[in-house]
Design a protein around this motif. Structure first.
Motif, short mmCIF file in Angstrom:
data_model
loop_
_atom_site.label_atom_id
_atom_site.label_comp_id
_atom_site.label_asym_id
_atom_site.label_seq_id
_atom_site.Cartn_x
_atom_site.Cartn_y
_atom_site.Cartn_z
N PHE A 114 -5.21 12.07 -8.75
CA PHE A 114 -5.09 10.66 -8.35
C PHE A 114 -4.44 10.58 -6.97
CE2 PHE A 114 -5.51 10.19 -12.94
CZ PHE A 114 -6.39 9.10 -13.02
N ILE A 115 -5.07 9.85 -6.08
CA ILE A 115 -4.51 9.63 -4.75
C ILE A 115 -4.68 8.14 -4.48
CG2 ILE A 115 -6.67 10.42 -3.66
CD1 ILE A 115 -4.84 11.48 -1.33
N VAL A 116 -3.57 7.42 -4.61
CA VAL A 116 -3.62 5.95 -4.69
C VAL A 116 -2.64 5.33 -3.70
CG1 VAL A 116 -4.28 6.03 -7.12
CG2 VAL A 116 -1.85 5.85 -6.52
N PRO A 117 -2.86 4.06 -3.34
CA PRO A 117 -1.92 3.36 -2.47
C PRO A 117 -0.59 3.09 -3.18
CG PRO A 117 -4.06 2.25 -2.54
CD PRO A 117 -4.05 3.25 -3.65
N GLU A 118 0.38 2.69 -2.41
CA GLU A 118 1.66 2.28 -2.97
C GLU A 118 1.46 1.10 -3.92
OE1 GLU A 118 6.06 0.74 -1.37
OE2 GLU A 118 4.50 1.39 0.04
N GLY A 119 2.20 1.12 -5.04
CA GLY A 119 2.14 0.01 -5.98
C GLY A 119 1.04 0.09 -7.01
N VAL A 120 0.43 1.28 -7.17
CA VAL A 120 -0.66 1.46 -8.12
C VAL A 120 -0.24 2.49 -9.17
CG1 VAL A 120 -3.05 2.21 -8.44
CG2 VAL A 120 -2.41 0.86 -6.42
N SER A 183 2.54 9.09 0.55
CA SER A 183 2.87 10.10 1.57
C SER A 183 1.63 10.63 2.28
CB SER A 183 3.64 11.25 0.93
OG SER A 183 2.87 11.91 -0.05
N TRP A 184 0.45 10.50 1.65
CA TRP A 184 -0.79 10.98 2.27
C TRP A 184 -1.16 10.19 3.53
CZ3 TRP A 184 -3.80 6.74 2.10
CH2 TRP A 184 -3.64 5.85 1.04
N LYS A 185 -0.51 9.06 3.75
CA LYS A 185 -0.76 8.33 4.99
C LYS A 185 -0.25 9.11 6.20
CE LYS A 185 -0.68 3.63 3.04
NZ LYS A 185 0.02 2.33 3.05
N ASP A 186 0.76 9.96 5.98
CA ASP A 186 1.38 10.70 7.08
C ASP A 186 1.13 12.20 7.03
OD1 ASP A 186 2.66 8.35 8.14
OD2 ASP A 186 4.12 8.50 6.51
N THR A 209 -10.88 8.92 -2.58
CA THR A 209 -10.87 9.57 -1.26
C THR A 209 -11.42 8.63 -0.20
OG1 THR A 209 -13.00 10.63 -1.79
CG2 THR A 209 -10.99 11.90 -2.20
N GLY A 210 -12.39 7.81 -0.58
CA GLY A 210 -12.88 6.79 0.36
C GLY A 210 -11.81 5.79 0.71
N GLY A 211 -10.96 5.45 -0.26
CA GLY A 211 -9.86 4.54 0.01
C GLY A 211 -8.85 5.11 0.98
N VAL A 212 -8.60 6.42 0.87
CA VAL A 212 -7.69 7.07 1.81
C VAL A 212 -8.23 6.94 3.23
CG1 VAL A 212 -6.73 9.29 2.53
CG2 VAL A 212 -6.74 8.66 0.11
N LYS A 213 -9.52 7.22 3.39
CA LYS A 213 -10.13 7.11 4.72
C LYS A 213 -10.06 5.68 5.24
CE LYS A 213 -13.40 10.88 3.83
NZ LYS A 213 -14.83 11.23 3.61
N ALA A 214 -10.31 4.71 4.35
CA ALA A 214 -10.30 3.32 4.75
C ALA A 214 -8.92 2.87 5.20
CB ALA A 214 -10.79 2.44 3.60
N MET A 215 -7.87 3.50 4.65
CA MET A 215 -6.50 3.14 5.01
C MET A 215 -5.96 3.99 6.15
SD MET A 215 -4.85 2.33 1.25
CE MET A 215 -3.35 1.65 1.95
#
Length: 250
Positions: A114-120, A183-186, A209-215
């Motif tokens: 799971f690789i998710v945004p903050e708050g999920v 933390s994957w944002k950095d 993984t698409g969400g990571v790219k979009a962010m």
């Protein structure tokens, strides 16, 4: 000769480091130092009520791996991706160097995780639909998995039973606890997408993984035909992927 990065392996829900024994041996044979541990949410008679204990456990592992200034590759599997995302802000090598500190995480290697945004939370990520292969204690704090084919569908029946016998209970509250950071944002990320995964379907891994790219996250995706446990069914492939994450050209 440059020192190889240290490797931190983080088991997913219900699992312990015993699941990683094959790839640990192969990584050590290739000259890597490996750090891992059973998370507090797993097999605990007094399980955590949020992610904080698991986050501290992972932070302690990474701090140990960094030591006096080592580079580190962190490899979370499955649910552990939520813990790694939440707990490792500021541990990236770039961020530490900006603070005058040596060493740090050079790559997050998410293994069908799971690789998710903050708050999920995990439950948010699965739309609060409890899978049939989870058994939840009535009014209790634990969940258990009840179907080895979910994790090990590309292993023989005997191998499935062998590894399924090693899993433990998991704190249900941590699955409802929301991630506290991303933390994957950095930290640059590589993702091993398992196309025959019965636990986290490939389409869900694609969405994450698409969400990571979009962010704006830096992520590379490698796809393999594997179950949710490629470290068992394809250990050489997984070790090669981790070694590439560590900077080797193999």
């Amino acid at each position: 000769m440059a020192t190889k990065p240290q490797i931190v392996l983080i088991p997913g829900a219900w699992h312990t480091p015993a699941a990683f024994s094959t790839i640990i041996a192969k990584l050590e044979e290739a000259g890597y130092t490996v750090h891992t541990r059973q998370l507090p949410s797993v097999g605990n008679p007094k399980p955590p009520t949020d992610l904080s204990e698991d986050i501290v456990a992972v932070q302690d592992l990474v701090t140990e791996a960094i030591g006096d200034g080592n580079d580190v590759v962190v490899v979370p599997h499955s649910w552990a991706g939520i813990v790694a995302g939440s707990g490792l802000v500021g541990y990236g090598k770039k961020q530490r160097e900006e603070n005058g500190e040596k060493g740090g995480i050079v790559k997050g290697a998410y293994m069908c995780a799971f690789i998710v945004p903050e708050g999920v939370s995990l439950m948010d990520a699965i739309q609060h639909q409890i899978p049939e292969w989870w058994t939840i204690e009535v009014c209790g704090p634990h969940s258990v998995a009840n179907d080895p084919n979910i994790f090990y569908n590309d292993l023989s029946p005997s191998e499935q039973q062998k590894y399924f016998a090693l899993i433990k209970s998991h704190a249900i509250a941590t699955k409802y606890s929301k991630s506290t950071a991303a933390s994957w944002k950095d930290i640059p990320t590589t993702y091993l997408l398992c196309e025959d995964d019965n636990a986290i379907p490939a389409f869900a891994q694609d969405l994450m993984t698409g969400g990571v790219k979009a962010m704006g996250g830096e992520i590379e995706v490698e796809r393999i035909k594997s179950s949710h446990s490629p470290y068992l069914s394809q250990p050489d492939v997984v070790v090669g992927w981790i070694r590439r994450a560590a900077g080797e050209e193999i």
